[in-house]
Motif scaffolding. Structure first.
Motif, PDB file in Angstrom:
ATOM      1  N   GLN A  31       0.825  -1.204   0.000  1.00 18.93           N
ATOM      2  CA  GLN A  31       0.000   0.000   0.000  1.00 18.93           C
ATOM      3  C   GLN A  31       0.860   1.256   0.000  1.00 18.93           C
ATOM      4  OE1 GLN A  31      -3.348   0.214  -0.328  1.00 18.93           O
ATOM      5  NE2 GLN A  31      -2.975   2.420  -0.493  1.00 18.93           N
ATOM      6  N   PHE A  32       1.962   1.215   0.748  1.00 18.18           N
ATOM      7  CA  PHE A  32       2.839   2.387   0.774  1.00 18.18           C
ATOM      8  C   PHE A  32       3.459   2.627  -0.600  1.00 18.18           C
ATOM      9  CE2 PHE A  32       7.119   4.159   1.335  1.00 18.18           C
ATOM     10  CZ  PHE A  32       6.783   5.390   1.887  1.00 18.18           C
ATOM     11  N   ALA A  33       3.896   1.562  -1.276  1.00 24.25           N
ATOM     12  CA  ALA A  33       4.468   1.723  -2.613  1.00 24.25           C
ATOM     13  C   ALA A  33       3.433   2.294  -3.577  1.00 24.25           C
ATOM     14  CB  ALA A  33       4.991   0.376  -3.120  1.00 24.25           C
ATOM     15  N   ALA A  62       6.834   5.443   6.147  1.00 26.66           N
ATOM     16  CA  ALA A  62       7.717   4.878   5.117  1.00 26.66           C
ATOM     17  C   ALA A  62       8.145   3.469   5.504  1.00 26.66           C
ATOM     18  CB  ALA A  62       8.942   5.771   4.936  1.00 26.66           C
ATOM     19  N   THR A  63       8.027   2.558   4.579  1.00 28.27           N
ATOM     20  CA  THR A  63       8.427   1.171   4.797  1.00 28.27           C
ATOM     21  C   THR A  63       8.651   0.503   3.449  1.00 28.27           C
ATOM     22  OG1 THR A  63       7.807  -0.926   5.831  1.00 28.27           O
ATOM     23  CG2 THR A  63       6.052   0.323   4.829  1.00 28.27           C
ATOM     24  N   GLY A  64       9.511  -0.496   3.439  1.00 24.41           N
ATOM     25  CA  GLY A  64       9.763  -1.234   2.209  1.00 24.41           C
ATOM     26  C   GLY A  64      10.695  -0.503   1.255  1.00 24.41           C
ATOM     27  N   PRO A  65      10.910  -1.060   0.081  1.00 26.80           N
ATOM     28  CA  PRO A  65      11.828  -0.453  -0.895  1.00 26.80           C
ATOM     29  C   PRO A  65      11.398   0.934  -1.354  1.00 26.80           C
ATOM     30  CG  PRO A  65      11.337  -2.739  -1.467  1.00 26.80           C
ATOM     31  CD  PRO A  65      10.397  -2.364  -0.377  1.00 26.80           C
ATOM     32  N   ALA A  66      10.099   1.224  -1.337  1.00 28.77           N
ATOM     33  CA  ALA A  66       9.635   2.531  -1.804  1.00 28.77           C
ATOM     34  C   ALA A  66      10.062   3.664  -0.888  1.00 28.77           C
ATOM     35  CB  ALA A  66       8.113   2.519  -1.946  1.00 28.77           C
ATOM     36  N   ALA A  71      12.429   9.134  -0.337  1.00 27.57           N
ATOM     37  CA  ALA A  71      13.470  10.010   0.201  1.00 27.57           C
ATOM     38  C   ALA A  71      14.129  10.830  -0.909  1.00 27.57           C
ATOM     39  CB  ALA A  71      14.509   9.173   0.939  1.00 27.57           C
ATOM     40  N   GLU A  72      14.338  10.234  -2.080  1.00 33.27           N
ATOM     41  CA  GLU A  72      14.963  10.968  -3.182  1.00 33.27           C
ATOM     42  C   GLU A  72      14.045  12.058  -3.732  1.00 33.27           C
ATOM     43  OE1 GLU A  72      16.471   8.453  -6.190  1.00 33.27           O
ATOM     44  OE2 GLU A  72      17.869   7.393  -4.866  1.00 33.27           O
ATOM     45  N   LEU A  99      12.499  12.115 -14.906  1.00 32.72           N
ATOM     46  CA  LEU A  99      13.520  11.317 -14.227  1.00 32.72           C
ATOM     47  C   LEU A  99      13.477  11.504 -12.714  1.00 32.72           C
ATOM     48  CD1 LEU A  99      16.550  11.791 -16.652  1.00 32.72           C
ATOM     49  CD2 LEU A  99      15.083   9.785 -16.406  1.00 32.72           C
ATOM     50  N   VAL A 100      13.044  12.676 -12.262  1.00 28.99           N
ATOM     51  CA  VAL A 100      12.956  12.914 -10.822  1.00 28.99           C
ATOM     52  C   VAL A 100      11.938  11.979 -10.182  1.00 28.99           C
ATOM     53  CG1 VAL A 100      12.302  14.610  -9.069  1.00 28.99           C
ATOM     54  CG2 VAL A 100      13.742  15.291 -10.984  1.00 28.99           C
ATOM     55  N   THR A 101      10.860  11.690 -10.885  1.00 26.83           N
ATOM     56  CA  THR A 101       9.766  10.909 -10.305  1.00 26.83           C
ATOM     57  C   THR A 101       9.843   9.418 -10.627  1.00 26.83           C
ATOM     58  OG1 THR A 101       8.396  11.356 -12.260  1.00 26.83           O
ATOM     59  CG2 THR A 101       8.244  12.906 -10.425  1.00 26.83           C
ATOM     60  N   VAL A 102      10.870   8.987 -11.347  1.00 29.39           N
ATOM     61  CA  VAL A 102      11.003   7.573 -11.716  1.00 29.39           C
ATOM     62  C   VAL A 102      11.771   6.846 -10.616  1.00 29.39           C
ATOM     63  CG1 VAL A 102      12.038   6.005 -13.414  1.00 29.39           C
ATOM     64  CG2 VAL A 102      10.856   8.050 -14.167  1.00 29.39           C
ATOM     65  N   PRO A 103      11.452   5.581 -10.321  1.00 29.21           N
ATOM     66  CA  PRO A 103      12.220   4.824  -9.323  1.00 29.21           C
ATOM     67  C   PRO A 103      13.699   4.767  -9.685  1.00 29.21           C
ATOM     68  CG  PRO A 103      10.197   3.665  -9.869  1.00 29.21           C
ATOM     69  CD  PRO A 103      10.294   4.817 -10.827  1.00 29.21           C
ATOM     70  N   PRO A 104      14.576   4.602  -8.692  1.00 27.13           N
ATOM     71  CA  PRO A 104      16.027   4.691  -8.943  1.00 27.13           C
ATOM     72  C   PRO A 104      16.526   3.766 -10.047  1.00 27.13           C
ATOM     73  CG  PRO A 104      15.582   4.717  -6.588  1.00 27.13           C
ATOM     74  CD  PRO A 104      14.274   4.455  -7.250  1.00 27.13           C
TER      75      PRO A 104
END
Length: 270
Positions: A31-33, A62-66, A71-72, A99-104
C-alpha cells in the motif's frame, strides 16, 4: 518518527519480541508503494507547499523499498519548473522532471534510452540542454547526470548506468563469455579425443604383424682333422683312456690323453 524507527525503539520494551501487529506486513509495504506511485504521478502538478505536506505525511509511514524512492523525491519538493524559451529546451526539462519521479533503477534505463535517441542530432540537444539549464538551474540540479551527458562535446559512447545495474551487466557478460569459452573448449577436447581414437584404431589395424624370425638351424661343428699319434696305442691304453672319459674326470689326466683325443680315440692295437 517513521514507523521503522518507532518499531526499533520499541523492541527493548517488548523484550525484543514484538507483539502481533507491530511488524509491518506485506500489505502495508504494498500500500505504501502504491501511495508513493500516486504521489509521483501528481508531483509536478501540485504546488510546492502541498507537495511537501503530502511528502511529510508519507514519510511518517515509510516502509519497504519505496522508502528510498520517497526520500529521493525530497530534493524536488521546493522546485517550481520555469518556462523554457524553446521547444527543445522544454523537451529536455520534461525529461528531467520525469527522471525525478522515476524509481532509482528505472531512472538509469530511461535516461540511457533518451540519450541514445539523441545521439543522431547531438549538437542540437547539447544546445537545448544548455538553454534548459540556464532557464531552470534548480531543475537541472535534480538530475546532474543528464545535464553532464548533454554538456559533453561528443555524444557519449557509453552511457553510465547506476552502479548496481552496471555491475549486473558486467557479471552477466562475464558469465556469457565464460559459458562460450567452456563450450568451445569442451567441443575441441571432444573432437580431439575422437580424432585420436580414430587414428589409433587405424594405426593398429594397418600396422603389419611382426612375427619372430626363425632361429637359425644349428649345424654340427665341422669334424676336426685327426692327428696320427707318434706311437700307436695299445688296446690296454685305449681302454684305460676310454674308462677315464666315462667316469674318471675327477682323477688326474692320464698320459697321452690329449694325443689319443686328437687321433680320434682309436681302439688301439694288440
Amino acid at each position: 518518527m517513521t514507523p521503522r524507527a518507532a518499531f526499533l525503539r520499541a523492541l527493548p520494551g517488548h523484550g525484543f519480541t514484538p507483539p502481533d501487529g507491530a511488524v509491518p506486513t506485506g500489505d502495508a509495504v504494498t500500500q505504501f508503494a502504491a501511495d508513493v506511485r500516486a504521489f509521483t504521478a501528481e508531483f509536478w502538478a501540485m504546488p510546492p507547499a502541498e507537495r511537501r505536506t503530502r511528502w511529510e505525511a508519507l514519510s511518517t509511514r515509510a516502509t519497504g523499498p519505496a522508502a528510498a524512492w520517497l526520500a529521493e523525491l525530497g530534493d524536488g519538493l521546493d522546485v517550481t519548473p520555469a518556462t523554457q524559451p524553446e521547444s527543445d529546451a522544454a523537451a529536455v526539462a520534461a525529461v528531467a522532471r520525469e527522471l525525478v519521479t522515476v524509481p532509482p533503477r528505472a531512472r538509469a534505463a530511461r535516461r540511457t534510452a533518451w540519450l541514445v535517441g539523441c545521439a543522431a542530432s547531438f549538437p542540437r540537444w547539447r544546445a537545448a540542454g544548455r538553454a534548459a539549464c540556464l532557464a531552470d538551474p534548480a531543475l537541472a540540479e535534480l538530475d546532474a547526470r543528464l545535464i553532464a551527458a548533454l554538456a559533453a562535446r561528443h555524444p557519449p559512447a557509453r552511457v553510465a548506468l547506476d552502479p548496481w545495474v552496471e555491475y549486473q551487466n558486467r557479471a552477466r557478460a562475464r558469465r556469457q563469455w565464460a559459458d562460450r569459452v567452456a563450450s568451445v573448449v569442451g567441443y575441441a577436447a571432444g573432437l580431439l579425443f575422437a580424432v585420436s581414437l580414430v587414428v589409433f584404431f587405424v594405426a593398429v589395424r594397418s600396422a603389419p604383424i611382426e612375427r619372430p624370425a626363425p632361429a637359425p638351424a644349428l649345424r654340427p661343428p665341422p669334424p676336426r682333422a685327426r692327428v696320427a699319434p707318434t706311437n700307436p696305442f695299445t688296446a690296454a691304453e685305449a681302454e684305460a683312456l676310454a674308462a677315464y672319459e666315462r667316469n674318471g674326470w675327477d682323477r688326474p689326466v692320464p698320459r697321452r690323453y690329449d694325443e689319443w683325443v686328437r687321433a680320434g680315440r682309436p681302439a688301439g692295437v694288440n
